[in-house]
Write a protein that holds these residues in place. Sequence first.
Motif, PDB file in Angstrom:
ATOM      1  N   UNK A 397      44.104  46.372  29.656  1.00 55.32           N
ATOM      2  CA  UNK A 397      42.691  46.449  30.014  1.00 55.32           C
ATOM      3  C   UNK A 397      42.383  45.438  31.114  1.00 55.32           C
ATOM      4  N   UNK A 398      41.218  45.570  31.743  1.00 55.63           N
ATOM      5  CA  UNK A 398      40.989  44.822  32.986  1.00 55.63           C
ATOM      6  C   UNK A 398      40.914  43.313  32.802  1.00 55.63           C
ATOM      7  N   UNK A 399      40.827  42.809  31.564  1.00 58.32           N
ATOM      8  CA  UNK A 399      40.864  41.362  31.368  1.00 58.32           C
ATOM      9  C   UNK A 399      42.171  40.747  31.856  1.00 58.32           C
ATOM     10  N   UNK A 400      43.230  41.547  31.921  1.00 64.13           N
ATOM     11  CA  UNK A 400      44.514  40.970  32.337  1.00 64.13           C
ATOM     12  C   UNK A 400      44.508  40.574  33.803  1.00 64.13           C
ATOM     13  N   UNK A 401      43.473  41.000  34.547  1.00 60.36           N
ATOM     14  CA  UNK A 401      43.351  40.587  35.948  1.00 60.36           C
ATOM     15  C   UNK A 401      43.076  39.091  36.039  1.00 60.36           C
ATOM     16  N   UNK A 402      42.307  38.576  35.048  1.00 57.41           N
ATOM     17  CA  UNK A 402      41.968  37.158  35.053  1.00 57.41           C
ATOM     18  C   UNK A 402      43.226  36.332  34.819  1.00 57.41           C
ATOM     19  N   UNK A 403      43.426  35.352  35.661  1.00 60.21           N
ATOM     20  CA  UNK A 403      44.612  34.519  35.534  1.00 60.21           C
ATOM     21  C   UNK A 403      45.781  35.010  36.358  1.00 60.21           C
ATOM     22  N   UNK A 404      45.619  36.195  36.971  1.00 62.60           N
ATOM     23  CA  UNK A 404      46.654  36.712  37.858  1.00 62.60           C
ATOM     24  C   UNK A 404      47.627  37.644  37.173  1.00 62.60           C
ATOM     25  N   UNK A 405      48.169  38.615  37.944  1.00 54.25           N
ATOM     26  CA  UNK A 405      49.175  39.533  37.427  1.00 54.25           C
ATOM     27  C   UNK A 405      50.026  40.038  38.576  1.00 54.25           C
ATOM     28  N   UNK A 406      51.202  40.520  38.249  1.00 51.77           N
ATOM     29  CA  UNK A 406      52.114  41.001  39.272  1.00 51.77           C
ATOM     30  C   UNK A 406      51.652  42.362  39.778  1.00 51.77           C
ATOM     31  N   UNK A 407      52.213  42.790  40.924  1.00 52.51           N
ATOM     32  CA  UNK A 407      51.820  44.069  41.514  1.00 52.51           C
ATOM     33  C   UNK A 407      52.307  45.260  40.700  1.00 52.51           C
ATOM     34  N   UNK A 408      53.303  45.043  39.852  1.00 51.04           N
ATOM     35  CA  UNK A 408      53.858  46.152  39.071  1.00 51.04           C
ATOM     36  C   UNK A 408      52.989  46.535  37.877  1.00 51.04           C
ATOM     37  N   UNK A 409      52.109  45.631  37.447  1.00 46.30           N
ATOM     38  CA  UNK A 409      51.273  45.921  36.285  1.00 46.30           C
ATOM     39  C   UNK A 409      50.179  46.923  36.658  1.00 46.30           C
ATOM     40  N   UNK A 410      49.768  47.726  35.691  1.00 40.82           N
ATOM     41  CA  UNK A 410      48.674  48.685  35.894  1.00 40.82           C
ATOM     42  C   UNK A 410      47.487  48.266  35.039  1.00 40.82           C
ATOM     43  N   UNK A 411      46.298  48.584  35.519  1.00 36.90           N
ATOM     44  CA  UNK A 411      45.066  48.094  34.902  1.00 36.90           C
ATOM     45  C   UNK A 411      44.153  49.258  34.542  1.00 36.90           C
ATOM     46  N   UNK A 412      43.581  49.192  33.335  1.00 31.80           N
ATOM     47  CA  UNK A 412      42.512  50.116  32.946  1.00 31.80           C
ATOM     48  C   UNK A 412      41.186  49.370  33.050  1.00 31.80           C
ATOM     49  N   UNK A 413      40.328  49.856  33.947  1.00 31.43           N
ATOM     50  CA  UNK A 413      39.021  49.223  34.128  1.00 31.43           C
ATOM     51  C   UNK A 413      38.032  49.836  33.156  1.00 31.43           C
TER      52      UNK A 413
END
Length: 766
Positions: A397-413
């Motif tokens: 979920x989009x909380x994983x954006x906070x704190x940074x993530x690699x380009x390979x990860x996918x996000x559900x907003x």
Amino acid sequence: MKNLLTFLILVVLIISCTQTNPSFNKQDIALIPKPTSLQINAGSFEFNADTKLVVQDNSQQKAANYLKGLFASAAGYNFTEVNSETDASVIFESVTGLKKGAYKLVVNPMLINISASDESGFFNAIQTIRQLLPIEIESKEKVSAEWYVPSVVIEDEPRFKWRGMHNDFSRHFIDIDEVKSFLDYLALYKMNTYHMHLTDDQGWRIEIKEYPLLTEKGAWRTPNNQDSICMERAQENKLYTIDEAKFKTIDGERKYGGFFTQEQIKEIVAYAEERCITVVPEIDMPGHFKAAIDNYPFLSCTGESGWDTVFTHPSCLGKETTYEFMKNILSEVVELFPYEYIHIGGDEVNIRSWEECPRCQKAIKDNNLKDEHELQSHFNRDIEQFLHSKGKKLMGWDEIVEGGLTKDAAVMWWRGWRPEAPKKAAENGNELVITPTDAYYFDYLNDGNSLEKVYNYEPVPESFTAEEEANVLGIQANLWSEWIPSFTRLQYQAFPRMLAVAENAWASKENKDFEAFNTRVEQHYPRLEELGIYYYIPIVKGLDKTIGLVDSTMVKLELAYPLEGVDIYYTTNGSIPTKETNKYTEPFTVNDTVEIKARAYKGDIYNDIKKTKVVRKEYISSVNISPTEKGLKRYLIQGKLKSVTDVNIKSASKWVAVDSIDIAEFKGKKPVNMVFSGYFKAEKDGIYQFETRSDGGDYLYIGDTLVVDNSGWHGPRKRYGNVALKAGWHPITIKYRPSDNPRVINAWYGLQGEKLKPIDSKVTGF
């Protein structure tokens, strides 16, 4: 000469079939999602027991099998596959250059030709044929019907790769047969992704052989408030009934739950695969992990499990045993799900536990992390590397954006109020699935996220560049199950809104029109009924607010929108309305304090009861005053107050004249309390409705009478009240205590039953 003779024979046969097979017009065809292009020609193709299929390679087999399965059930036909096109009625043809999922379908009275470049394209074409056939094709038993398909030429392709639906199994559980039915619904509307939310605080729903307590105990809970509230609602609405099969006695205590064995998961995945649907599992971590921590308490920071003020205590990220536990679970999960993504949740984590945990603080220091958000990102990256070692990608979920993530990860907003999250992920090059509360949360009632709202929602933010838009995998609607305790209720929440998501995911934004779409939806209701789908019908409007009366009042009911075959039934004695009670035909008079309940019926389908009380009011006399200035006085009161009750005008308070009730220049700035004061003019005697919308909290008074109580800590929300006013001027006061992030204060008025208008300088003075 021979070729000419063959051609003439073919022409004669086509003309002959055109004359005997019926023709169809545009109004007869209601495809959802709307195809890219559709041409309708004269005549139609008829399926019969002798229909043959040409299947040339493995990419066509799933589509052919599904077509054969439909007719085997509904017609008793057993289509044969042949090699020669001259003997065939339906020809599958592999071509190059078409987008994944795209197809071309040509139907004439002699044959059907299906062209595609991959198996999902062929399968989608079969779903189009399925919708072009009579609704009896959905029957599970042999029926008598004429199996005509209109002569059409269709070229079609999807807008998005990810066309998804989500089920939450943790709060309330649905079993494997219900899952299979849901997958069939997805297939019908060309949706290709099924997100299974398998673990959360309220229950663990997937067998993990390494940790048997996860399902032996973690899958069963003492009934909680989500169960009891549903059971209470079931007294008036059977859609909230919890199946007794979901309960069992463990150690003498009645428990609710259920889970899938690994063999059942394999069965679900295989069933989905035959329908060109990929299944994405979600194993929530490191938060929403209570069902695991309850049975393996070493996972928490304190060795205890439980709830904080809002969320549960998460797993401890300062212990190596936590990482080992997670990876052991995922090692079994990745073997069950062939798709590239594994969803790890990552939302709503209570970081306060980590702030107070010496192990977590040491992990932050040892890894040169800035804060607890980076600690979660550190955990995410570690899990991501592990998933990479298994050939998988991480999604969250989009909380994983906070704190940074690699380009390979996918996000559900999902957090519609955090538009910076998808923008940040897209700029970083992360793939995105759009699934915000604003439109795609189907646990929200249809009254809020309506069919029209869902359909008209454009999923790609306007701020996205073309490069960022290319990172959008697609869209998904979510069915969180706190208040969805049965498969029937799940159907009610999903349909017909799922059809809007299907079209949004497939059709280009230029190829959409709600009125035309809604017409097609209404044509699909008989098909949904044939499938046994219990769908939402329009609610009854007119009972959403308390009704006031002095002597008597007229009550007017109506449907939220017109739909043929829907009738309103009501009661005035508090009993449950059925088709045996009063049928609404016109406004009726009420002259006493009663409870009115109403619901709509379409055959055996009914919706949620709407109800209200009729309350007697005494007139408030106007005051003998004539304001000299238009508008209101606004007072500002500095400082953070505990409640709206503390918002009081001090003698030294300064005021300014304002034309309307709003937050004005203070939106998003340091919180400041406000009081709006003056006089409101009632144009005539009557019951007046007042409504406010605010964050933080507010009161609205007429004289000394509290009319609207919108107090308490909350985000933007509306509250209303009514009062009987004599014509003339009445003192009005609105007190507003903002939230920490001031967003809104508005107010409206209107005579009972009429459209509300804003309270502004047209009706106020001082």
